[in-house]
Design a protein around this motif. Structure first.
Motif, mmCIF file in Angstrom:
data_model
loop_
_atom_site.group_PDB
_atom_site.id
_atom_site.type_symbol
_atom_site.label_atom_id
_atom_site.label_comp_id
_atom_site.label_asym_id
_atom_site.label_seq_id
_atom_site.Cartn_x
_atom_site.Cartn_y
_atom_site.Cartn_z
ATOM 1 N N PRO A 11 37.544 29.720 37.218
ATOM 2 C CA PRO A 11 38.704 30.485 36.750
ATOM 3 C C PRO A 11 39.061 30.159 35.304
ATOM 4 O O PRO A 11 38.871 29.032 34.839
ATOM 5 C CB PRO A 11 39.816 30.029 37.693
ATOM 6 C CG PRO A 11 39.458 28.608 38.007
ATOM 7 C CD PRO A 11 37.949 28.560 38.047
ATOM 8 N N GLY A 12 39.596 31.161 34.606
ATOM 9 C CA GLY A 12 39.931 30.948 33.207
ATOM 10 C C GLY A 12 41.236 31.582 32.793
ATOM 11 O O GLY A 12 41.913 32.264 33.560
ATOM 12 N N LEU A 13 41.584 31.337 31.535
ATOM 13 C CA LEU A 13 42.773 31.893 30.908
ATOM 14 C C LEU A 13 42.394 32.390 29.527
ATOM 15 O O LEU A 13 41.738 31.673 28.760
ATOM 16 C CB LEU A 13 43.863 30.817 30.777
ATOM 17 C CG LEU A 13 45.059 31.159 29.876
ATOM 18 C CD1 LEU A 13 45.935 32.238 30.512
ATOM 19 C CD2 LEU A 13 45.896 29.894 29.586
ATOM 20 N N ASP A 14 42.791 33.619 29.201
ATOM 21 C CA ASP A 14 42.633 34.116 27.836
ATOM 22 C C ASP A 14 43.996 34.038 27.170
ATOM 23 O O ASP A 14 44.918 34.783 27.510
ATOM 24 C CB ASP A 14 42.094 35.547 27.834
ATOM 25 C CG ASP A 14 41.754 36.026 26.431
ATOM 26 O OD1 ASP A 14 41.460 35.174 25.573
ATOM 27 O OD2 ASP A 14 41.779 37.250 26.193
ATOM 28 N N PHE A 15 44.127 33.109 26.225
ATOM 29 C CA PHE A 15 45.390 32.823 25.538
ATOM 30 C C PHE A 15 45.456 33.669 24.266
ATOM 31 O O PHE A 15 44.554 33.633 23.442
ATOM 32 C CB PHE A 15 45.448 31.332 25.197
ATOM 33 C CG PHE A 15 46.698 30.908 24.491
ATOM 34 C CD1 PHE A 15 47.844 30.591 25.198
ATOM 35 C CD2 PHE A 15 46.730 30.812 23.105
ATOM 36 C CE1 PHE A 15 49.001 30.194 24.552
ATOM 37 C CE2 PHE A 15 47.879 30.406 22.445
ATOM 38 C CZ PHE A 15 49.016 30.095 23.165
ATOM 39 N N GLY A 16 46.547 34.441 24.122
ATOM 40 C CA GLY A 16 46.654 35.331 22.970
ATOM 41 C C GLY A 16 45.824 36.582 23.161
ATOM 42 O O GLY A 16 45.092 37.002 22.276
ATOM 43 N N ALA A 17 45.951 37.190 24.337
ATOM 44 C CA ALA A 17 45.077 38.301 24.718
ATOM 45 C C ALA A 17 45.319 39.567 23.905
ATOM 46 O O ALA A 17 44.457 40.449 23.860
ATOM 47 C CB ALA A 17 45.259 38.603 26.207
ATOM 48 N N GLY A 18 46.494 39.697 23.276
ATOM 49 C CA GLY A 18 46.768 40.848 22.432
ATOM 50 C C GLY A 18 47.128 42.096 23.219
ATOM 51 O O GLY A 18 47.248 42.080 24.449
ATOM 52 N N PRO A 19 47.281 43.238 22.520
ATOM 53 C CA PRO A 19 47.722 44.471 23.168
ATOM 54 C C PRO A 19 46.647 45.166 23.994
ATOM 55 O O PRO A 19 46.959 46.053 24.789
ATOM 56 C CB PRO A 19 48.152 45.352 21.988
ATOM 57 C CG PRO A 19 47.343 44.850 20.839
ATOM 58 C CD PRO A 19 47.190 43.375 21.054
ATOM 59 N N GLY A 20 45.384 44.791 23.814
ATOM 60 C CA GLY A 20 44.300 45.410 24.585
ATOM 61 C C GLY A 20 43.368 44.371 25.154
ATOM 62 O O GLY A 20 42.226 44.217 24.698
ATOM 63 N N PRO A 21 43.807 43.594 26.161
ATOM 64 C CA PRO A 21 42.982 42.506 26.711
ATOM 65 C C PRO A 21 41.586 42.998 27.077
ATOM 66 O O PRO A 21 41.448 43.995 27.785
ATOM 67 C CB PRO A 21 43.759 42.068 27.950
ATOM 68 C CG PRO A 21 45.171 42.457 27.678
ATOM 69 C CD PRO A 21 45.084 43.745 26.898
ATOM 70 N N THR A 22 40.574 42.309 26.571
ATOM 71 C CA THR A 22 39.193 42.732 26.795
ATOM 72 C C THR A 22 38.308 41.576 27.239
ATOM 73 O O THR A 22 37.521 41.714 28.169
ATOM 74 C CB THR A 22 38.605 43.366 25.519
ATOM 75 O OG1 THR A 22 39.396 44.527 25.170
ATOM 76 C CG2 THR A 22 37.159 43.789 25.722
ATOM 77 N N LEU A 23 38.446 40.415 26.605
ATOM 78 C CA LEU A 23 37.612 39.275 26.985
ATOM 79 C C LEU A 23 37.866 38.898 28.443
ATOM 80 O O LEU A 23 36.931 38.577 29.184
ATOM 81 C CB LEU A 23 37.888 38.080 26.066
ATOM 82 C CG LEU A 23 36.967 36.874 26.243
ATOM 83 C CD1 LEU A 23 35.509 37.242 26.011
ATOM 84 C CD2 LEU A 23 37.387 35.753 25.283
ATOM 85 N N SER A 24 39.113 38.968 28.879
ATOM 86 C CA SER A 24 39.430 38.665 30.276
ATOM 87 C C SER A 24 38.732 39.645 31.216
ATOM 88 O O SER A 24 38.264 39.262 32.296
ATOM 89 C CB SER A 24 40.942 38.704 30.502
ATOM 90 O OG SER A 24 41.480 39.968 30.145
ATOM 91 N N VAL A 25 38.642 40.903 30.816
ATOM 92 C CA VAL A 25 37.956 41.910 31.620
ATOM 93 C C VAL A 25 36.470 41.573 31.730
ATOM 94 O O VAL A 25 35.866 41.674 32.802
ATOM 95 C CB VAL A 25 38.149 43.315 31.014
ATOM 96 C CG1 VAL A 25 37.302 44.356 31.757
ATOM 97 C CG2 VAL A 25 39.623 43.716 31.037
ATOM 98 N N MET A 26 35.880 41.147 30.618
ATOM 99 C CA MET A 26 34.465 40.794 30.620
ATOM 100 C C MET A 26 34.190 39.632 31.571
ATOM 101 O O MET A 26 33.213 39.643 32.330
ATOM 102 C CB MET A 26 34.012 40.467 29.196
ATOM 103 C CG MET A 26 34.058 41.676 28.259
ATOM 104 S SD MET A 26 33.902 41.256 26.488
ATOM 105 C CE MET A 26 32.224 40.619 26.406
ATOM 106 N N PHE A 27 35.050 38.619 31.552
ATOM 107 C CA PHE A 27 34.863 37.480 32.464
ATOM 108 C C PHE A 27 35.129 37.895 33.920
ATOM 109 O O PHE A 27 34.428 37.442 34.826
ATOM 110 C CB PHE A 27 35.760 36.318 32.056
ATOM 111 C CG PHE A 27 35.184 35.465 30.962
ATOM 112 C CD1 PHE A 27 34.073 34.663 31.193
ATOM 113 C CD2 PHE A 27 35.733 35.470 29.689
ATOM 114 C CE1 PHE A 27 33.525 33.891 30.192
ATOM 115 C CE2 PHE A 27 35.192 34.690 28.671
ATOM 116 C CZ PHE A 27 34.079 33.900 28.923
#
Length: 212
Positions: free
Chosen positions: A82-98
């Motif tokens: 499990p992970g956390l994307d810190f500072g994901a911004g207005p269009g979270p994308t890296l979290s979607v990839m993971f």
């Protein structure tokens, strides 16, 4: 006026560069280059800049950009970590990839996803892409992220690095008024040593830090 380094709290800081709009100090202890607090944007002006970003998981180009950190980090993770994307911004994308790769990934952003409860959990990995250069208190924020890592967990940061005073003077990265902290390889090496982290530099704008 004495300026304190926002990463290591040292008062051993000195002028590094000046342009038409801002001054830049360099810390003699950790090598962070930073903009004085009086020259930072206020929260409304800062968010107005971020609101112009048009990042999206549907943008193949943005996914390719994020793959610079996604690829080397994913190959180091156990299945389902499990992970956390810190500072994901207005269009979270890296979290979607993971998530697509089977890694449950929470998101946090002070403007767009401000649920601070996610910062109370522990994670096998934490990412911050194009984030640390925006932090007003990078020492406090990065210390907190390291504390949220599980044993042997990974902190993956993506930010362009300072290389020399000459390159800094003509660097496009300093033209963004929301960029207030600039890290070098020496800065990350200092930070890793302070927290007893293993440090790796898989790309010229990516650093991976592993907790012992």
């Amino acid at each position: 006026m004495m300026l304190i380094c926002p990463l290591c709290a040292s008062v051993d800081t000195a002028p590094f560069h000046r342009d038409a709009k801002r001054d830049y100090q360099r810390c003699g202890r950790c090598a962070l280059v930073f903009v004085p607090p009086a020259q930072r944007l206020g929260p409304e002006a800062e968010r107005a800049v971020y609101d112009q970003h048009e990042n999206s998981p549907d943008d193949p180009g943005y996914r390719r950009f994020l793959s610079r950190i996604y690829d080397p980090l994913r190959e180091r993770l156990a299945p389902g970590a499990p992970g956390l994307d810190f500072g994901a911004g207005p269009g979270p994308t890296l979290s979607v990839m993971f998530e697509e790769a089977g890694h449950p990934t929470a998101i946090y952003d002070p403007f767009y996803a401000p649920d601070a409860s996610v910062l109370e959990r522990r994670y096998a990995f934490i990412t911050a892409t194009e984030v640390v250069e925006h932090l007003f208190a990078p020492g406090e924020e990065l210390d907190r992220l390291v504390d949220r890592l599980e044993p042997c967990g990974w902190l993956g940061l993506m930010t362009k690095r300072v290389t020399s005073p000459e390159a800094f003077a003509g660097w496009h990265y300093i033209l963004d008024p929301t960029h207030v902290c600039f890290f070098s390889e020496a800065t990350f090496t200092w930070f890793a040593r302070r927290h007893d982290l293993r440090v790796q530099f898989p790309a010229d704008d990516v650093v991976l830090l592993q907790r012992g």
